[in-house]
Design an enzyme around this catalytic site. Structure first.
Site, PDB file in Angstrom:
ATOM      1  N   VAL A   4       0.835  -1.194   0.000  1.00  0.00           N
ATOM      2  CA  VAL A   4       0.000   0.000   0.000  1.00  0.00           C
ATOM      3  C   VAL A   4       0.872   1.247   0.000  1.00  0.00           C
ATOM      4  CG1 VAL A   4      -1.910  -1.139   1.191  1.00  0.00           C
ATOM      5  CG2 VAL A   4      -0.170   0.064   2.526  1.00  0.00           C
ATOM      6  N   SER A   5       0.235   2.380  -0.308  1.00  0.00           N
ATOM      7  CA  SER A   5       0.888   3.692  -0.308  1.00  0.00           C
ATOM      8  C   SER A   5       2.118   3.658  -1.221  1.00  0.00           C
ATOM      9  CB  SER A   5       1.215   4.120   1.122  1.00  0.00           C
ATOM     10  OG  SER A   5       1.498   5.501   1.192  1.00  0.00           O
ATOM     11  N   ASN A   6       3.269   4.166  -0.782  1.00  0.00           N
ATOM     12  CA  ASN A   6       4.389   4.123  -1.716  1.00  0.00           C
ATOM     13  C   ASN A   6       4.999   2.733  -1.820  1.00  0.00           C
ATOM     14  OD1 ASN A   6       6.111   4.115   0.565  1.00  0.00           O
ATOM     15  ND2 ASN A   6       6.402   6.326   0.461  1.00  0.00           N
ATOM     16  N   GLY A  60       2.889   0.344  -2.445  1.00  0.00           N
ATOM     17  CA  GLY A  60       2.090  -0.010  -3.605  1.00  0.00           C
ATOM     18  C   GLY A  60       2.647   0.592  -4.878  1.00  0.00           C
ATOM     19  N   GLY A 117      -2.870  -1.009  -2.855  1.00  0.00           N
ATOM     20  CA  GLY A 117      -3.832  -0.093  -2.264  1.00  0.00           C
ATOM     21  C   GLY A 117      -3.259   1.303  -2.165  1.00  0.00           C
TER      22      GLY A 117
END
Length: 699
Positions: free
Chosen positions: A310-312, A314, A335
């Site tokens: 998820v986030s960076n 991801g 995500g």
């Protein structure tokens, strides 16, 4: 713990850790050799540790579902000198809780958690998972990259049906950063999990003492650690001594101060994590070829591999899939990805059939703008009733908002004769910059929590390749007096438990973001009445005036949105005010459709009432208004697994219209399936149209 010898670089700290271990021969090379050879990027030795699934384990560090859910964090036998095992336990505890809602009413133990199986049922008890960990550095030979790689192989791994899930750390977290976001699902599925810390990894250097962290979180001096530190500031000892004299109690951080712009390598190091996992699986399950060494059972493409996080983290998975030239990655599930897209002419993002005001901006642009405007926009009428996410008294926060608006107005950056109109204009500028009205109630907590200031400062340092001694825009990281906010020596060094409790982006673990004014360094919120406007404006000018090479370094991290026809799913909350969906996922999907056309296998699920930090969902006002995006991340992983293993079609791109829990802030009713409609094969009016570079998301 067993150590498998790799390269020759090993510092005293690591050498001590190897005493008493069994050293097995291994060599560097490529996978075409008969013998399983350690990848050439692996530096030093590989640490191999087995966990019994009772006293200690891969997922919960022996804490189980109950321990992870407890507000009492694991302690140390000797607080002044915790062991590597104790630091690992705290790291797993802290990182797990940082990415999901850990409250029972919020879904922990019911929809997710170590006790919940992949079908969503409470069948796994405490959820401890036995298995083996492999830990090593990836480096380029300089001894300064030192990306932490970690592979977890659960005892349930089936060598005849192998699978790997990547769990690249989100934020600037350490190597266990994505254990809840992707690691847990992979372990429950019986897959090996390939973690890495992206070369940011919560590495710090205490300037005054010269203390640094090692790969396992234990401490050493920079001089004794040598090239085995997680991070050491590059300046000479004399330069650092002079800096410490002028600016005492300061800290250098790897993501901010490595001068390497680590983000440009996030895709590559995620691929390295997969390759390292292949090596570990061959080492564990490959045939013995000469009595001691293992041969190769798995070659690139032989193992079903899902790049996830998820986030960076991801964003790193997406970048890895784009850069994959050897078939390491089978599919992608991410995500709320923080991703900087190289947009091409003609690509368009629409909502409800109308073009959005702005899309596809890089983080360096939207984060520095939001950091400048959010304290003022938080006072807008549309933001009334926003959750309060600050330890400062409300009166202090309100004063900051009023003063930031006044300073912005005096500088000609917002219009209006009073705070209300100035705040309204600041919010309107955020709309024009691509933020959605769905995020109105999140503008205040994103700044009040210091999430946005922390990101603006850390990434500005990274994108300008600044040194700790530069004090970029007069910001630095320091310990402070808890009452006045002035820089002060800590009662206990935060380095002791940094690996376990820190997140890699100050403010964290007692190390705060300070503004260096005429009277010395002070917590940036308290340094001036307008909360260090001068520093925030300086950060903004770095981008708008393309100063200190920021444009070149941002270009180096942009991606083409070419997934090479791999099946992929992106999940993103529409209300995200940290990584706005217009600039990240919507822009990526639109560009992907232009790049891959009809060959694209990317599905995009946009979650209404979803925002960036599920860990905030227990905060009053978050609980009543927002839903967990993590729930849909796990549903997406299940959908992808069924697609890869049984050919089930991936549901098309769609808006998922969730239902907030409602109720009284701080006492919202328990999360239920009524709040969480499923991802469906026939979304009807909720279908997201994607074609030839244009994405149109229903209102």
């Amino acid at each position: 713990m067993t150590a498998i010898r790799g390269g020759s670089r090993r510092a005293p700290g690591l050498a001590l850790a190897l005493l008493g271990g069994v050293l097995l021969g291994a060599c560097h090379g490529d996978e075409n050799a008969q013998v399983n050879a350690l990848p050439g990027f692996v530096s030093g030795s590989v640490r191999k540790t087995a966990y019994d699934g009772a006293s200690d384990d891969l997922l919960t560090a022996g804490l189980g579902k109950t321990g992870l859910g407890s507000d009492t964090r694991p302690g140390f036998a000797n607080p002044a000198q915790p062991s590597a095992a104790e630091l690992r336990c705290l790291a797993i505890y802290s990182n797990y809780r940082a990415l999901v809602d850990i409250t029972p009413n919020g879904g922990y133990g019911r929809f997710w958690g170590p006790n919940v199986d992949l079908a969503g049922n409470d069948t796994l008890g405490e959820g401890k998972i036995a298995g083996t960990e492999y830990l090593a550095y990836s480096d380029d030979g300089s001894g300064r990259k030192n990306v932490t790689l970690l592979v977890q192989v659960p005892a349930s791994f089936d060598p005849a049906n192998p699978c790997i899930v990547t769990a690249t750390a989100s934020g600037s977290r350490g190597v266990y950063g994505a254990i809840a976001a992707a690691g847990e699902w992979g372990l429950k599925r019986g897959c090996a999990v390939a973690y890495n810390d992206k070369g940011g990894g919560n590495g710090a250097h205490e300037i005054g003492t010269g203390v640094v962290t090692l790969i396992d979180g234990t401490l050493a001096t920079a001089s004794s650690a040598g090239s085995s530190s997680l991070f050491t500031a590059s300046e000479s000892s004399s330069t650092l001594a002079a800096f410490n004299s002028a600016f005492p109690n300061r800290y250098a951080y790897k993501h901010a101060h490595s001068q390497q712009n680590p983000e440009q390598d996030w895709g590559r190091v995620t691929l390295q994590a997969v390759e390292f996992a292949y090596w570990a699986l061959n080492e564990q399950f490959g045939p013995v070829v000469d009595g001691t060494r293992h041969g190769i059972r798995y070659r690139p493409g032989d193992i079903t591999t899902i790049a996830a996080s998820v986030s960076n983290g991801g964003g790193s998975a997406l970048a890895a899939a784009e850069q994959d030239t050897r078939g390491w990655i089978t599919a992608v599930v991410v995500g709320e990805p923080q991703i900087n897209v190289r947009m091409t002419p003609g690509v368009t993002v629409e909502q409800g059939g109308a073009p959005v005001p702005s899309f596809g901006r890089p983080l360096a642009d939207y984060a520095t703008l939001a950091n400048l405007l959010q304290p003022c926009a938080a006072a807008a009428v549309a933001a009334t009733g926003a959750p309060y996410l600050s330890a400062l008294p409300m009166g202090v926060t309100q004063s900051i908002r009023t003063q930031r608006c006044a300073t912005l107005a005096a500088a000609g950056l917002v219009s209006g004769a009073d705070t209300a109109s100035q705040a309204s204009d600041a919010l309107a500028q955020l709309y024009a910059a691509g933020y959605l009205a769905d995020s109105d109630l999140l503008q205040a907590p994103m700044w009040d929590s210091q999430a946005m200031p922390a990101i603006a400062v850390t990434y500005a340092n990274a994108y300008t390749r600044s040194r700790v001694t530069d004090n970029l825009c007069n910001f630095s990281f320091a310990t402070t007096n808890p009452v006045t906010g002035a820089v002060a020596a800590p009662a206990v060094s935060p380095m002791t438990n940094l690996f376990g409790a820190g997140n890699g982006v100050p403010p964290t673990n007692g190390i705060n973001l300070v503004f260096n004014g005429a009277s010395g360094g002070v917590d940036h919120r308290l340094a001036t009445p307008d909360a260090s406007f001068a520093g925030a404006f300086c950060l903004r000018q770095l981008w708008t005036a393309n100063q200190l090479g920021i444009g070149t370094n941002v270009d180096a991290v942009r991606v083409a949105a070419n997934l090479q026809h791999k099946p992929a799913i992106i999940v993103h909350g529409r209300s995200d005010a940290l990584v706005p969906v217009n600039h990240a996922s919507r822009a990526y999907v639109a560009q992907n459709s232009a790049t891959e056309g009809r060959a694209s296998q990317l599905s995009f699920y946009e979650v209404t009432n979803g925002q960036h930090f599920d860990a905030f969902l227990s905060v009053p006002g978050f609980d009543t208004r927002f839903v967990p995006v993590h729930y849909y991340d796990e549903q997406a992983l299940n959908l992808m697994w069924n697609h890869l293993k049984s050919g089930a079609p991936l549901p098309p791109s769609q808006v998922i219209r969730t239902v907030p829990r409602g109720g009284v802030p701080g006492a919202a009713p328990a999360l239920s399936t009524a709040n969480l409609p499923p991802i469906v094969q026939s979304p009807g009016a909720n279908a997201i149209a994607v074609n030839a570079g244009v994405i149109d998301v229903p209102l």
